[in-house]
Write a protein that holds these residues in place. Structure first.
Motif, short mmCIF file in Angstrom:
data_model
loop_
_atom_site.label_atom_id
_atom_site.label_comp_id
_atom_site.label_asym_id
_atom_site.label_seq_id
_atom_site.Cartn_x
_atom_site.Cartn_y
_atom_site.Cartn_z
N ASP B 68 -16.94 -8.99 9.47
CA ASP B 68 -17.55 -8.44 10.69
C ASP B 68 -17.72 -6.93 10.67
OD1 ASP B 68 -17.45 -11.03 11.55
OD2 ASP B 68 -15.78 -10.73 12.95
N SER B 69 -16.88 -6.24 9.93
CA SER B 69 -16.80 -4.79 10.11
C SER B 69 -17.53 -4.02 9.02
CB SER B 69 -15.32 -4.34 10.09
OG SER B 69 -14.53 -5.23 10.83
N ASP B 70 -18.07 -2.88 9.39
CA ASP B 70 -18.62 -1.95 8.40
C ASP B 70 -17.52 -1.08 7.81
OD1 ASP B 70 -21.34 -2.75 8.93
OD2 ASP B 70 -21.16 -1.62 10.81
N VAL B 71 -16.56 -0.77 8.66
CA VAL B 71 -15.47 0.07 8.19
C VAL B 71 -14.17 -0.41 8.83
CG1 VAL B 71 -15.93 1.81 9.98
CG2 VAL B 71 -14.59 2.45 7.99
N ILE B 72 -13.12 -0.36 8.04
CA ILE B 72 -11.82 -0.85 8.49
C ILE B 72 -10.82 0.30 8.41
CG2 ILE B 72 -9.96 -2.48 7.99
CD1 ILE B 72 -12.51 -3.98 6.47
N PHE B 73 -10.23 0.62 9.55
CA PHE B 73 -9.16 1.61 9.57
C PHE B 73 -7.83 0.88 9.40
CE2 PHE B 73 -12.57 3.66 11.92
CZ PHE B 73 -12.50 4.99 11.54
N VAL B 74 -7.04 1.33 8.46
CA VAL B 74 -5.73 0.71 8.25
C VAL B 74 -4.66 1.69 8.72
CG1 VAL B 74 -4.20 -0.44 6.64
CG2 VAL B 74 -6.68 -0.49 6.25
N ALA B 75 -3.98 1.31 9.81
CA ALA B 75 -2.95 2.19 10.39
C ALA B 75 -1.61 1.46 10.30
CB ALA B 75 -3.31 2.53 11.83
N LEU B 76 -1.19 1.22 9.08
CA LEU B 76 0.03 0.46 8.81
C LEU B 76 0.92 1.24 7.85
CD1 LEU B 76 -1.48 -3.10 8.19
CD2 LEU B 76 -0.26 -2.32 10.23
N PRO B 77 2.19 0.86 7.75
CA PRO B 77 3.06 1.49 6.75
C PRO B 77 2.54 1.27 5.33
CG PRO B 77 4.35 0.23 8.34
CD PRO B 77 2.91 -0.10 8.60
N HIS B 78 3.02 2.10 4.42
CA HIS B 78 2.52 2.04 3.05
C HIS B 78 2.72 0.64 2.45
CE1 HIS B 78 6.80 3.03 2.46
NE2 HIS B 78 6.68 2.26 1.42
N GLY B 79 1.84 0.31 1.53
CA GLY B 79 1.89 -0.99 0.89
C GLY B 79 0.89 -1.97 1.48
N HIS B 80 0.67 -1.88 2.77
CA HIS B 80 -0.18 -2.85 3.46
C HIS B 80 -1.67 -2.65 3.25
CE1 HIS B 80 3.07 -4.85 5.68
NE2 HIS B 80 3.66 -3.68 5.64
N ALA B 81 -2.08 -1.45 2.89
CA ALA B 81 -3.52 -1.21 2.76
C ALA B 81 -4.08 -1.76 1.45
CB ALA B 81 -3.81 0.28 2.86
N GLU B 111 4.90 5.07 -6.94
CA GLU B 111 5.98 4.07 -7.01
C GLU B 111 7.36 4.72 -6.96
OE1 GLU B 111 4.92 1.66 -10.41
OE2 GLU B 111 3.12 0.89 -9.41
N GLU B 112 7.46 5.91 -7.50
CA GLU B 112 8.74 6.62 -7.47
C GLU B 112 9.13 7.01 -6.05
OE1 GLU B 112 8.66 10.24 -9.74
OE2 GLU B 112 10.39 11.02 -8.66
N TRP B 113 8.15 7.52 -5.29
CA TRP B 113 8.47 8.02 -3.94
C TRP B 113 8.44 6.93 -2.89
CZ3 TRP B 113 9.94 13.01 -2.42
CH2 TRP B 113 9.94 13.96 -3.46
N TYR B 114 7.61 5.87 -3.12
CA TYR B 114 7.47 4.87 -2.07
C TYR B 114 8.15 3.54 -2.40
CZ TYR B 114 4.48 8.10 0.39
OH TYR B 114 4.03 9.20 1.06
N LYS B 115 8.66 3.43 -3.62
CA LYS B 115 9.51 2.29 -4.01
C LYS B 115 8.80 0.94 -3.93
CE LYS B 115 12.80 5.41 -4.02
NZ LYS B 115 13.00 6.13 -5.28
N VAL B 116 7.49 0.93 -4.06
CA VAL B 116 6.75 -0.34 -4.18
C VAL B 116 5.74 -0.18 -5.31
CG1 VAL B 116 6.99 -1.05 -1.75
CG2 VAL B 116 5.06 0.39 -2.46
N PRO B 117 5.39 -1.29 -5.96
CA PRO B 117 4.39 -1.19 -7.02
C PRO B 117 2.99 -0.96 -6.46
CG PRO B 117 5.07 -3.49 -6.69
CD PRO B 117 5.91 -2.65 -5.77
N HIS B 118 2.18 -0.24 -7.18
CA HIS B 118 0.80 -0.04 -6.76
C HIS B 118 -0.06 -1.09 -7.45
CE1 HIS B 118 -2.90 1.70 -5.46
NE2 HIS B 118 -2.28 2.69 -4.85
N THR B 119 -0.62 -2.01 -6.67
CA THR B 119 -1.32 -3.16 -7.26
C THR B 119 -2.80 -2.93 -7.47
OG1 THR B 119 -1.64 -4.02 -5.03
CG2 THR B 119 0.33 -4.78 -6.22
N GLU B 120 -3.30 -1.77 -7.02
CA GLU B 120 -4.76 -1.56 -7.11
C GLU B 120 -5.09 -0.24 -7.81
OE1 GLU B 120 -6.71 -3.97 -6.26
OE2 GLU B 120 -5.11 -5.15 -5.31
N PRO B 121 -4.72 -0.12 -9.07
CA PRO B 121 -4.93 1.16 -9.76
C PRO B 121 -6.41 1.54 -9.86
CG PRO B 121 -4.19 -0.56 -11.28
CD PRO B 121 -4.05 -1.11 -9.91
N LYS B 122 -7.28 0.54 -9.94
CA LYS B 122 -8.69 0.87 -10.07
C LYS B 122 -9.24 1.47 -8.77
CE LYS B 122 -12.89 -0.83 -12.15
NZ LYS B 122 -13.58 -0.36 -10.94
#
Lengths: 347, 347, 347, 347
Positions: B68-81, B111-122
């Motif tokens: 539905d959306s042209d643009v999505i704002f993500v206002a969530l804690p890190h990891g969720h976007a 990953e060092e500062w946020y303690k979660v893996p980054h799954t979308e390097p591209k």
């Protein structure tokens, strides 16, 4: 030496008791209990205690506490003081309950407003309502003290001189518009009490339905000797400490403004913790911050026929911990002001 | 019409996006999602929206939202976007992430500062850092925007003119002493952020270890073209909105106070949201409350050889939602100031 | 009994002295002077004193005051303490000046920063700087005490252990970023300090030019035994009481975080009014509210090579009246903590 | 284009008018006058205007102002609008007075409460009371508008639906307990309104004697068609903006809670700036911050027979500048909401 334990020492009223009792030379703090923080040093949880109180918070061990202590302060939500008071009574120890469990003399009314059964009706009968300005003699001999609610204290001290006159005000004309700081809401982390939500804002809550209503009416009825119904509305002020109640009542007539002001001055002339302001002055909560004082402003509006009383206390002090210590002093035969003679922290 | 969804609409940055977008005539608010409040009307949760925004909060349906959306704002804690951006990209939609997931170009540092893996390097590679004053051309063409951190924005705008000069300040001499209002801590109910705890108090936190440190250094390094390390200390101010950063750096020499002030005035002469105060004036956070503005005071202390920059923003606006809308405007070819021309709410 | 007068009793520091001395059983309050409020009862001006202090404010009668009092506290703007100290000295009485008149040992520096001539160079020479943690022996024998500035106290206590080590930190690397509550600005009615202007806002002021700068440098130079220049920036926090200073300095190297923390713990192990927090804890101003305490957090940032010290005091207490009373205690051979053992008013 | 001048542009209501009108494309700001700050740029006095409003404050030149302007806003203390309105009337221009000079229809009552003579009785007769929800048709044709008082607006909107019913409430049973933020006290530097005095405190003032009393009674009497006397008590809340009025009245009987709530919902169904909250919800001032909205909570307490209404506004907006602009819009045939459609600044 009085041996004291505080049940629920890490809530705001509990830790205020620690502040009041921690440096007294006639008091030994035995046990500070906390479900959430058992095992942690209270001075690390509350760094204002650093260097002054070096206790570790404990789980409540009721047997131990009632063995070691002469008096037990219960600073927990309603319902929790019942078994503690029962055990203390068995061991011949005193209890000062800062919650609501022993305030309402009619167990049915308690159960209606607090939604839990009252399991100690006999103790309830014995319990003494801990408002020294109303009946300090009864407090001296009490085993269980029901420490008054914070809003309640501000209102009762504001109305007592008039209620005792029996027929100076119109029954059921009383309106109590009360405003409280946020520490009255306790130390639980909920969104509505976040700084970001409360700051620079003002709101009403519990309109027409606040639990302090029956407690106020019970005492006013006792004071006046006639059934008394009030309107009570609490509000939240963006400040940590303090309650101000603005009280309105229609005067039956024949009383001048001077007469009414003099009534208050006389009523409280010998009270160490109640100050009546000169006519035309109105109190602010900051003047009683950190103290056990209640300050009162009074006027009679000839135009409308109403008396208006403004009453301020520190909700954690005269509205909770300070009054509890005042009661303890009375129960142990000490000067009532012991450890409570202090000047407000202004500004 | 731009179709917009806000993921995490009931946090402070989310609901600020609703405030900014809810009355725009060129924007349609499609979905407002909230895990906690799904099914409830947002205007009952946030009565400041009463009569203006009549949406019901929904659980996130990623398929539907990205359709539905042209643009999505993500206002969530890190990891969720990360998964949201992935799906949006597949559907050819734009994403503006107000969290940290696309800010640090080096996934290992993230990953060092946020303690979660980054799954979308591209996607991380493609993502554009959304500070328009630094590189608005890149933003215009971006698919994924990493909206800058709030502290970071105040500091980058305060230092950018000097960094671009490459050799005007001593590398590694930068100290950023930042102060934030409480809305930056989010809308979770925890004890440390209660009104009663925060009011009338001031404290430091995260000393030497705050997660905004690598983000600041990454951008300063880009601006200066040389590795830059800073000292960053955040503090908590008893106010809801606002950040003030006091920034110190040693000047290499040969530059006068006038020259340095002129550098700032020229750098920002055409920026709609940055105002450099006349020499001798210092900004206060209240002046930018509710706006997308950054106000800067600058001086050179000849005695010590340091430049001192004081930078203020509204953390929910230029530090989050306002800057996000500024980025959206750029991405959709609108005037950059659309919906953002407002005067601060003073007092 | 110590006979005491307070010159300027209706400013914030003056009335704080009244709070501290008004209930002491070893002190007689002789004269409370006030130009503005002479003839008025101080308890009507400051209702927090109601029932506790029943003095009427007087015009200053220097002859009378110096005759009646053993010690005179001067809580007035700079310049005013000079003739008072002169007269007191003649009569063999003691003076504690809470203003700036005796703080700077070099009269020329005083005149440069305060823009008035120093008329008592001989007294200036004799005057002792009243920071007990630095040199309490000198205070015991003093006739005239220069009570330290509020910002200054927070910074000196934060740096003293390091300065005494002479070569642990890089000369001139010290930056003091200080934040103060509003009572430090005094009780004059000016627009900039109205509630409406200050609330929910934060600002810097006096950047690079604050008068406390030479006082800080003078003392640090004494402590380190080498010329020391600092950067000092004050800020205004929307709170009444409290100062927090964040202090940065580059460490010369070879010292671990543990070593630095231990240095502070040892330095203050026997000090009654200074508490060093456990590593990882950072102080907040609320913890020392209403007390004479200074609380310190310390860390060493290995990444940047800087030590960061966070120091909090109550500006009216350890930053003014409390420290003045501590000095009085020393001057009269009393226990240093007399009348000052109190727990902070939290929350 | 509407040519506008603001007399008294540097008080809080004056500068709020600048905020509301400064960016409007259908308005030209001609003259901003200020006695105190004439000759200074308003954006340097009020940096929230930086980059938006570049006027220099002027001394009032009444001839010039009335020549150049279509409408003149007077934001001055009472008494000052009289000569301005006279001159404007002569020149055929409109005046909106945000002070009290045209509010009380009886000049004798004005003189009794405001202690100055009313020199323009004829203009007073013509002047229209600017509460659009009460009588917007009269406003459309008015030359001189008496913009309602801030407390007054909150109370009138809270009571209007009931008053119009004539006999639903007991005459003279109305009690209005109002609480205001500090901006209502104006921008004069006086000690009582310093941040240090007001912060973290709450007080009543003007008990039984506030000047808004006759204004409230005049309007309620008009609405009800019968003489109405009220009790009004204002209080000061430690917040900059906002008024909350808690209003009590005894219901004559025969009306259910649902019926009373429905009365309010219907009365305000088409009003753009009044929102009635769902039963059980109570408003807070923060929800209307920065907006022209009034939010109302209503309940009927069957126990006591009273209706309780809680009404919130932003005192500078619906209580002053916002309502003034609403009136201007009506007077110039514009959509009433022009320039006033905004969402509250929460948090």
């Amino acid at each position: 030496m009085i041996h004291v334990s505080i049940i629920g020492a890490t809530g705001y009223t509990g830790v205020e008791l620690v502040r009041l009792l921690g440096l007294r030379e006639d008091v030994v703090l035995d046990h500070l209990t906390s479900r959430t923080y058992a095992g942690q040093k209270i001075q690390h949880l509350f760094p204002h205690l650093l260097g002054n109180v070096d206790h570790t918070c404990e789980e409540l061990d009721l047997e131990q506490v009632t063995t070691d202590s002469d008096v037990i302060f219960v600073a927990l939500p309603h319902g929790h003081a019942l078994p503690i008071a029962k055990k203390a009574k068995e061991k011949g120890k005193k209890v000062i309950d800062l919650g609501a469990d022993f305030r309402l003399k009619d167990a049915a009314v308690y159960e209606e407003w607090y939604k839990v059964p009252h399991t100690e009706p006999k103790l309830l009968e014995e319990a003494v309502y801990g408002l020294p300005e109303w009946d300090r003699d009864a407090i001296k001999d009490a085993t269980v003290i029901a420490n008054p609610g914070c809003f309640v204290t501000s209102i009762l001290l504001g109305l007592m001189p008039l209620m005792k006159k029996k027929d100076w005000i119109v029954p059921n004309s009383i309106i109590c518009d009360s405003k409280s700081g946020t520490s009255g809401a306790g130390r639980a982390g909920n969104v509505a009490n976040l700084f970001t939500e409360v700051e620079s804002s003002f709101k009403a809550y519990g309109v027409a339905h606040h639990r302090h209503t029956p407690e106020i009416e019970q005492l006013l009825t006792q004071m006046a000797g006639t059934d008394t119904m009030i309107q009570f509305t609490p509000h939240l002020v963006p400040m940590s400490r303090g309650i101000l109640s603005t009280i309105y009542a229609t005067v039956t007539g024949g009383h001048t403004a001077d007469e009414i002001h003099a009534l208050f001055e006389e009523a409280y002339a010998d009270e160490p913790f109640v100050q009546v302001l000169p006519a035309g002055m109105w109190p602010m909560t900051k003047s009683v911050k950190g103290t056990n004082n209640c300050q009162l402003g009074v006027t009679y509006d000839e135009r409308t026929g109403r008396v208006i009383i403004v009453s301020v206390i520190d909700n954690l002090m005269k509205g909770a911990a300070g009054q509890a210590v005042q009661n303890m002093n009375l129960m142990f035969g000490l000067a009532e002001t012991t450890g409570l003679q202090m000047i407000g922290l202004f500004p």
